[in-house]
Design an enzyme around this catalytic site. Structure first.
Site, short mmCIF file in Angstrom:
data_model
loop_
_atom_site.label_atom_id
_atom_site.label_comp_id
_atom_site.label_asym_id
_atom_site.label_seq_id
_atom_site.Cartn_x
_atom_site.Cartn_y
_atom_site.Cartn_z
N ASP A 30 0.85 -1.19 0.00
CA ASP A 30 0.00 0.00 0.00
C ASP A 30 0.89 1.24 0.00
O ASP A 30 1.90 1.30 0.70
CB ASP A 30 -0.92 -0.01 1.23
N ILE A 31 0.50 2.24 -0.78
CA ILE A 31 1.30 3.46 -0.91
C ILE A 31 1.28 4.28 0.39
O ILE A 31 2.18 5.10 0.62
CB ILE A 31 0.78 4.30 -2.11
N ASN A 87 -12.94 -2.94 2.45
CA ASN A 87 -13.83 -1.80 2.63
C ASN A 87 -14.79 -1.74 1.44
O ASN A 87 -14.35 -1.87 0.29
CB ASN A 87 -13.01 -0.50 2.70
N HIS A 100 -10.40 -5.21 -3.36
CA HIS A 100 -9.07 -5.52 -2.82
C HIS A 100 -9.20 -5.81 -1.35
O HIS A 100 -10.16 -5.40 -0.69
CB HIS A 100 -8.10 -4.35 -3.06
N HIS A 102 -6.95 -5.65 2.25
CA HIS A 102 -5.76 -5.16 2.95
C HIS A 102 -5.26 -6.28 3.87
O HIS A 102 -6.05 -6.88 4.61
CB HIS A 102 -6.11 -3.96 3.83
#
Ligand code: 5GP
Ligand code: ZN
Length: 114
Positions: A30-31, A87, A100, A102
């Protein structure tokens, strides 16, 4: 989906730090990490949200969870504990409209989330 950020990462048009990939999904950092390990598990297939998962996607979603567990074991935080999060829609905190999951690990995660 030509205007989808994660489709562009899947196709290689936008770079990411890819940590794992196979024929069904890619996994990258993750950025904006929220834990010492914060990976995104992204199916190559464009599915917008959890509400769009079809019966034909059941194997894919199971494979994503198995991959999350494999990575948690490999990264060394499986026994301590970790979190897999999806989410869905605005109130759920979704900001990228390509499904996606996490994978967060490496610290104590509090509950309830914000
Ligand atoms: P969501 O809020 O939809 O559940 O999660 C989207 C995640 O994508 C966020 O945690 C955000 O930091 C991450 N993200 C957004 N843009 C990029 C990007 O260009 N590259 C990477 N690697 N992650 C991104
Ligand atoms: Zn997409």
């Amino acid at each position: 989906m030509s205007d989808c950020l994660f489709c562009k990462i899947v196709s290689g048009d936008i770079p990411a730090n890819i940590r794992y990939q196979d024929e069904q999904l890619i996994v990258f950092d993750d950025i904006n990490p929220q834990a010492s390990t914060h990976l995104l598990l992204v199916p190559r297939k464009h599915i917008s949200t959890t509400l769009d998962v079809q019966k034909e996607d059941q194997q894919l979603i199971g494979h994503i969870f198995q991959t999350a567990a494999m990575l948690a074991l490999e990264l060394g935080f499986a026994s301590d504990g970790f979190r897999v999060v999806n989410n869905c829609n605005e109130a759920g905190g979704q900001t990228v409209w390509h499904i996606h999951f996490h994978l967060l690990g490496g610290r104590n995660l509090t509950w309830p989330p914000g």
